[in-house]
Motif scaffolding. Structure first.
Motif, mmCIF file in Angstrom:
data_model
loop_
_atom_site.group_PDB
_atom_site.id
_atom_site.type_symbol
_atom_site.label_atom_id
_atom_site.label_comp_id
_atom_site.label_asym_id
_atom_site.label_seq_id
_atom_site.Cartn_x
_atom_site.Cartn_y
_atom_site.Cartn_z
ATOM 1 N N ALA A 7 -36.145 -9.698 13.095
ATOM 2 C CA ALA A 7 -36.621 -9.697 14.806
ATOM 3 C C ALA A 7 -37.702 -9.669 15.044
ATOM 4 C CB ALA A 7 -35.618 -7.856 14.351
ATOM 5 N N LYS A 8 -38.982 -9.178 13.920
ATOM 6 C CA LYS A 8 -40.251 -8.916 14.518
ATOM 7 C C LYS A 8 -40.861 -9.239 13.563
ATOM 8 C CE LYS A 8 -43.263 -5.191 16.268
ATOM 9 N NZ LYS A 8 -43.103 -4.129 16.564
ATOM 10 N N GLY A 9 -42.064 -9.923 13.089
ATOM 11 C CA GLY A 9 -43.097 -10.635 12.524
ATOM 12 C C GLY A 9 -43.332 -11.801 12.895
ATOM 13 N N ARG A 10 -44.013 -12.835 12.235
ATOM 14 C CA ARG A 10 -44.106 -13.778 12.064
ATOM 15 C C ARG A 10 -43.723 -14.905 11.557
ATOM 16 N NH1 ARG A 10 -49.099 -14.565 15.095
ATOM 17 N NH2 ARG A 10 -49.416 -16.889 14.146
ATOM 18 N N ILE A 11 -44.311 -16.292 11.195
ATOM 19 C CA ILE A 11 -43.100 -17.131 10.084
ATOM 20 C C ILE A 11 -44.937 -17.765 8.974
ATOM 21 C CG2 ILE A 11 -42.212 -19.658 10.381
ATOM 22 C CD1 ILE A 11 -40.520 -19.182 12.681
ATOM 23 N N GLU A 12 -44.508 -17.242 8.052
ATOM 24 C CA GLU A 12 -45.899 -17.590 7.300
ATOM 25 C C GLU A 12 -45.767 -19.373 7.066
ATOM 26 O OE1 GLU A 12 -45.462 -15.390 4.256
ATOM 27 O OE2 GLU A 12 -47.208 -14.266 4.761
ATOM 28 N N SER A 13 -44.646 -19.919 6.741
ATOM 29 C CA SER A 13 -44.454 -20.622 6.089
ATOM 30 C C SER A 13 -42.742 -21.875 6.589
ATOM 31 C CB SER A 13 -44.851 -21.669 5.615
ATOM 32 O OG SER A 13 -43.832 -20.873 4.244
ATOM 33 N N MET A 14 -42.333 -23.056 6.941
ATOM 34 C CA MET A 14 -41.373 -23.507 6.987
ATOM 35 C C MET A 14 -41.359 -24.277 6.073
ATOM 36 S SD MET A 14 -39.333 -24.416 10.596
ATOM 37 C CE MET A 14 -39.683 -22.819 11.363
ATOM 38 N N ASP A 15 -40.834 -24.557 4.593
ATOM 39 C CA ASP A 15 -40.154 -25.982 4.340
ATOM 40 C C ASP A 15 -39.191 -26.922 4.421
ATOM 41 O OD1 ASP A 15 -39.889 -27.056 1.852
ATOM 42 O OD2 ASP A 15 -39.935 -25.464 0.579
ATOM 43 N N LEU A 16 -39.254 -28.110 5.012
ATOM 44 C CA LEU A 16 -38.875 -29.008 5.372
ATOM 45 C C LEU A 16 -38.418 -29.817 4.403
ATOM 46 C CD1 LEU A 16 -40.084 -29.476 9.507
ATOM 47 C CD2 LEU A 16 -38.412 -27.718 8.762
ATOM 48 N N ARG A 17 -38.363 -29.414 3.563
ATOM 49 C CA ARG A 17 -38.782 -31.020 2.150
ATOM 50 C C ARG A 17 -36.845 -31.287 1.687
ATOM 51 N NH1 ARG A 17 -43.118 -28.858 -1.725
ATOM 52 N NH2 ARG A 17 -42.180 -26.988 -0.680
ATOM 53 N N ASP A 18 -35.807 -30.301 1.772
ATOM 54 C CA ASP A 18 -35.047 -30.205 1.381
ATOM 55 C C ASP A 18 -34.566 -30.830 2.396
ATOM 56 O OD1 ASP A 18 -35.443 -29.673 -1.302
ATOM 57 O OD2 ASP A 18 -34.410 -27.514 -1.135
ATOM 58 N N ALA A 19 -34.639 -30.092 3.309
ATOM 59 C CA ALA A 19 -33.870 -30.170 4.476
ATOM 60 C C ALA A 19 -33.872 -32.089 5.398
ATOM 61 C CB ALA A 19 -34.061 -29.360 6.372
ATOM 62 N N ARG A 20 -35.193 -32.281 4.982
ATOM 63 C CA ARG A 20 -35.375 -34.289 5.257
ATOM 64 C C ARG A 20 -34.613 -34.901 4.516
ATOM 65 N NH1 ARG A 20 -38.915 -33.909 9.280
ATOM 66 N NH2 ARG A 20 -40.595 -32.880 9.650
ATOM 67 N N VAL A 40 -33.165 -25.925 5.828
ATOM 68 C CA VAL A 40 -34.938 -24.657 6.521
ATOM 69 C C VAL A 40 -35.257 -23.505 5.659
ATOM 70 C CG1 VAL A 40 -36.106 -24.973 8.372
ATOM 71 C CG2 VAL A 40 -34.213 -26.725 8.618
ATOM 72 N N ARG A 41 -36.502 -23.895 4.923
ATOM 73 C CA ARG A 41 -37.163 -22.409 4.495
ATOM 74 C C ARG A 41 -37.806 -21.815 5.407
ATOM 75 N NH1 ARG A 41 -35.450 -24.643 -0.893
ATOM 76 N NH2 ARG A 41 -37.057 -25.604 -0.786
ATOM 77 N N VAL A 42 -37.882 -20.868 5.816
ATOM 78 C CA VAL A 42 -38.849 -20.340 6.562
ATOM 79 C C VAL A 42 -39.154 -19.199 4.977
ATOM 80 C CG1 VAL A 42 -39.466 -19.216 8.606
ATOM 81 C CG2 VAL A 42 -37.537 -20.695 8.415
ATOM 82 N N SER A 43 -40.240 -18.880 5.413
ATOM 83 C CA SER A 43 -41.104 -18.017 4.780
ATOM 84 C C SER A 43 -41.449 -16.562 5.877
ATOM 85 C CB SER A 43 -42.265 -18.693 4.183
ATOM 86 O OG SER A 43 -41.670 -18.669 3.075
ATOM 87 N N TYR A 44 -41.155 -15.707 6.179
ATOM 88 C CA TYR A 44 -41.897 -14.651 7.647
ATOM 89 C C TYR A 44 -42.563 -13.590 6.544
ATOM 90 C CZ TYR A 44 -37.631 -16.854 9.774
ATOM 91 O OH TYR A 44 -36.911 -17.616 10.234
ATOM 92 N N GLN A 45 -43.459 -13.132 7.682
ATOM 93 C CA GLN A 45 -44.076 -12.310 7.953
ATOM 94 C C GLN A 45 -43.401 -11.032 8.659
ATOM 95 O OE1 GLN A 45 -47.445 -11.909 5.569
ATOM 96 N NE2 GLN A 45 -46.772 -9.517 6.081
ATOM 97 N N PRO A 46 -42.484 -10.708 7.990
ATOM 98 C CA PRO A 46 -41.592 -9.006 8.876
ATOM 99 C C PRO A 46 -42.781 -7.905 9.066
ATOM 100 C CG PRO A 46 -41.215 -8.989 6.696
ATOM 101 C CD PRO A 46 -42.218 -9.951 6.627
ATOM 102 N N ASP A 47 -42.375 -7.143 10.640
ATOM 103 C CA ASP A 47 -42.509 -6.654 10.835
ATOM 104 C C ASP A 47 -41.581 -5.210 11.481
ATOM 105 O OD1 ASP A 47 -45.688 -6.962 10.613
ATOM 106 O OD2 ASP A 47 -45.509 -7.535 12.574
#
Ligand code: MOS
Length: 740
Positions: free
Chosen positions: A51-64, A129-136
């Motif tokens: 609910a709060k933080g930032r997306i650090e990275s989004m890995d789209l390789r598998d999805a593609r 789609v794999r999203v890595s978050y930096q959560p707050d």
């Protein structure tokens, strides 16, 4: 259930069946995602799991790697979408939070959209789609760490010295109430289909305001407003959730342009909990001072409402609660509580559902304290002006009480809580007032009458399942003197003359006022053609039909077409220009010269099992007065549906939010409780005649949002009468009746 026949003396229209009934039951009615577009690609959303933080990275390789995937859209490749300003109300963007990252501002925010050749491929890839978050740490709701409060008092009703009057009153009542988060959960999901052709965009999307959809989409994707066409002839339930412009629409439009191919998105039920608006949780503190005889001398209502970090969304229903009775002195205040949430929005009867629940519960508590019948208490405090000195344009509250009380059998009530019993079932009888401001908006319409006696009506009003097609057709038939079967009605398309957002129950009043004006212009032309001044046409009879043909012959035309604009009192001269540009004007309610409101009284019987505390509602009676009724059949259906929703609010509905994660827990129809047939038994509607030509030329008050306003309080008051337990936090579930 009684089905009163229409009475010509009673200002009530015929109970015509719906013009669109056949289309709906045969599946011919085209909803947004039903429109056939050539070679569509399919979209699937990815939403944030924090609910709060930032997306650090989004890995789209598998999805593609999923066969059929065409493109994946996220914050890195959608920069050409413009930020458009949040605007509370009709047609504006749902929220200031429009980005897809990297900053995350609420749970379930859209972070990506996969587009593929098939729905299945898009869905599969979205899950890869794999999203890595930096959560707050997010702040979820009331009492969470990190929330911020903002007083929001501009222009709320105040009169006299309410604190002083309360302090010196013979009888004082102080109580607090709470209402939960709720989500719309219309049968029709949130969908968007976009198709470009020659740089022109067509959007098929369920909408309560096609002109707003068109205007905001144009701004969002940076094209001319004239190059966007919004289509929404049928809407499968909306209730406020389809009134504003949401981030998904820009994303789908962009995808369709980039891929040079139509793109269709049907969001899932759980995604619908976060990609659109919701009814925010509220808290109330009410203080009432009264004389021993029941006259209220002071009313103080303070509300707290949750909203997002950036947006000051508020329903501020003290505007209505503080006016309902002749309170001597009034003090009101609202505090916004900013949390890490999406911005809330309209949900059926937004201001009055929580605030009148609180008021009408408090009135019942005061009646108990005074040992007075709660109807008698309301009678003593009925007044033709409110505490600020404003007069009602018409007010039939007590008439509604009298008729509903008689139908219900209120005279047989033993006021002692827990005194009425049927075997193991404790019986409780309760009542409460319903009230809803009458809104009327600027609207335009085009009507074409043919020499053969048929007519077409065009107006970009919206039928959300309410019966708008039918009542607008009835207005044209009546004004032109032709049968309803001869009228064709076109709605829900931004190429038609504009009507306001279908919000605030204004559609019938606004659209019918414009249609009536256009029809009168046609009548004027026809009358010019003739020596006599007889109104042309009549609902039956060949003679008048001949007349009509003669008149057209004299005029030398095969059809007369008239365009008319209706501006309600209070509308600025540029209101129509603004409406064309996607900003509606709505007047009325408490804002005008007089208080314009529809009213009702609702009576409920509850049965609470003495051992298990199971709660049932075997019967509910509602009596409503809302000016002229265009159609008693669709009106009755609106009231019944509304009271059923009211029972749902009272006993079932609540979106649970996890305070640790600020995410919704029950975002599905298995866990989000709504009533089923077994929960609803006898629902009885009384249509109380009322005439009020002040509100608008057709004398119509809105009814769509009236019926569910008093229900929750009536149920709560009945539960108290059955058990002696006063539940002040909705919904009333059996665990709340186990204590004591
Ligand atoms: Mo209604 S909640 O005003 O769309």
């Amino acid at each position: 259930m009684s089905r009163a026949a229409p009475d010509p003396q009673s200002n009530m229209g015929n109970p015509e069946p719906r013009l669109d009934g056949r289309l709906k039951v045969t599946g011919e009615a085209r909803y947004g995602s039903d429109f056939v577009v050539g070679n569509p690609a399919y979209a699937f959303l990815v939403t944030s799991s924090i609910a709060k933080g930032r997306i650090e990275s989004m890995d789209l390789r598998d999805a593609r790697t999923v066969p059929g995937v065409l493109e994946i859209f996220n914050h890195e490749n959608t920069g050409e979408l413009k930020d458009i300003k949040y605007a509370k109300g009709g047609g504006g963007p749902t929220s200031s939070i429009q980005g897809f990252g990297p900053q995350i501002q609420y749970g379930g925010q859209i972070v990506a959209m996969v587009v593929a050749d098939t729905f299945e491929a898009a869905r599969e890839a979205a899950h890869k789609v794999r999203v890595s978050y930096q959560p707050d740490q997010p702040s979820a709701t009331f009492d969470s760490l990190g929330i911020s409060e903002q007083p929001f008092n501009d222009g709320l009703p105040q009169a006299g010295d309410a604190e002083q009057a309360y302090g010196t009153a013979d009888v004082q009542l102080e109580t607090q109430y709470e209402t939960p988060t709720q989500h719309h959960n219309s049968i029709e999901l949130f969908t968007t289909t976009c198709a470009w052709r020659d740089n022109q965009l067509t959007i098929y999307e369920p909408s309560q305001f096609v002109y707003g959809l068109k205007a905001n989409a144009a701004k969002k994707i940076g094209v001319n407003i004239a190059d966007v066409h919004a289509v929404s002839p049928f809407v499968g339930g909306a209730f406020g959730s389809k009134a504003q412009f949401s981030p998904r629409t820009g994303l789908v439009a962009l995808a369709a342009r980039r891929l040079n191919r139509p793109v269709k998105l049907v969001a899932t039920r759980d995604q619908g909990f976060t990609i659109q608006t919701y009814r925010a949780e509220t808290r109330h503190r009410i203080r009432i001072g009264a004389e021993r005889g029941g006259k209220i001398t002071s009313f103080i209502h303070e509300g707290w409402e949750v909203t997002s970090r950036p947006d000051p969304y508020s329903v501020s229903g003290v505007e209505d609660s503080a006016r309902l009775y002749g309170f001597g002195a009034v003090k009101t205040g609202v505090t916004l509580v900013h949390a890490d949430r999406n911005t809330p929005g309209f949900m059926r009867s937004p201001p009055v559902v929580p605030y009148i629940y609180a008021l009408e519960s408090a009135i019942d508590e005061l009646a108990v304290k005074l040992e007075m019948d709660p109807i008698e208490l309301r009678r003593i405090n009925d007044a033709s002006i409110d505490a600020t000195g404003k007069q009602w344009s018409s007010r039939s509250l007590l008439k509604c009480y009298d008729q509903a009380a008689e139908r219900f059998g209120w005279a047989n009530r033993n006021a002692q809580p827990g005194s009425m019993r049927d075997g193991d079932w404790l019986i409780g009888w309760g009542c409460a007032s319903a009230v809803y401001p009458t809104h009327v908006g600027a609207a335009a319409a085009r009507v074409r009458l043919m020499a053969n006696g048929t007519a077409d009506v065009q107006i970009a009003a919206h039928d959300l399942g309410t019966g708008a097609y039918t009542v607008i057709g009835q207005m044209a038939a009546e004004s032109l003197g032709i049968p309803l079967a001869s009228v064709t009605v076109e709605l829900g398309d931004s190429e038609l003359p504009p009507a306001p957002v279908a919000g605030g129950s204004n559609t019938t009043a606004s659209a019918c006022s414009a249609v009536m004006k256009a029809c009168q212009a046609i009548q004027a032309k026809l009358t010019q053609s003739s020596d006599d001044q007889v109104t042309v046409g009549s609902a039956s009879g060949d003679r008048s039909k001949l007349n009509l043909e003669d008149r057209f012959k004299k005029l030398g035309v095969g059809a007369i077409e008239e365009y008319a604009e209706y501006l309600p009192p209070g509308a600025k001269p540029d209101a129509m220009k603004n409406l064309y540009a996607g900003t509606p004007f709505l007047g009325g309610g408490s804002k005008g010269e007089k208080l314009m409101y529809a009213m009702g009284a609702e009576f409920v019987e509850v049965r609470v099992h003495a051992l298990t505390r199971e709660i049932r509602v075997p019967r509910i009676v509602g009596a409503f007065a809302a000016g002229r009724l265009m159609n008693t059949r669709t009106a009755r259906s609106q009231y019944m549906g509304a009271m059923i929703w009211g029972i749902s609010s009272a006993l079932h509905e609540a979106t649970e939010i996890d305070p640790r994660t600020a995410r919704y827990v029950n975002d599905n129809l298995a866990d989000y409780l709504i009533p089923v047939n077994a929960d609803i038994q006898d629902v009885d509607v009384i249509l109380v005649p009322e005439e009020d030509k002040f509100v608008n030329p057709v004398g119509v008050k809105g009814i769509g949002e009236l019926g569910n306003v008093g229900t929750a309080a009536a149920v709560a008051n009945a539960v108290y009468h059955a058990t002696g337990i006063r539940v002040r936090k909705l919904p009333i579930r059996l665990e709340k009746l186990l204590a004591t």
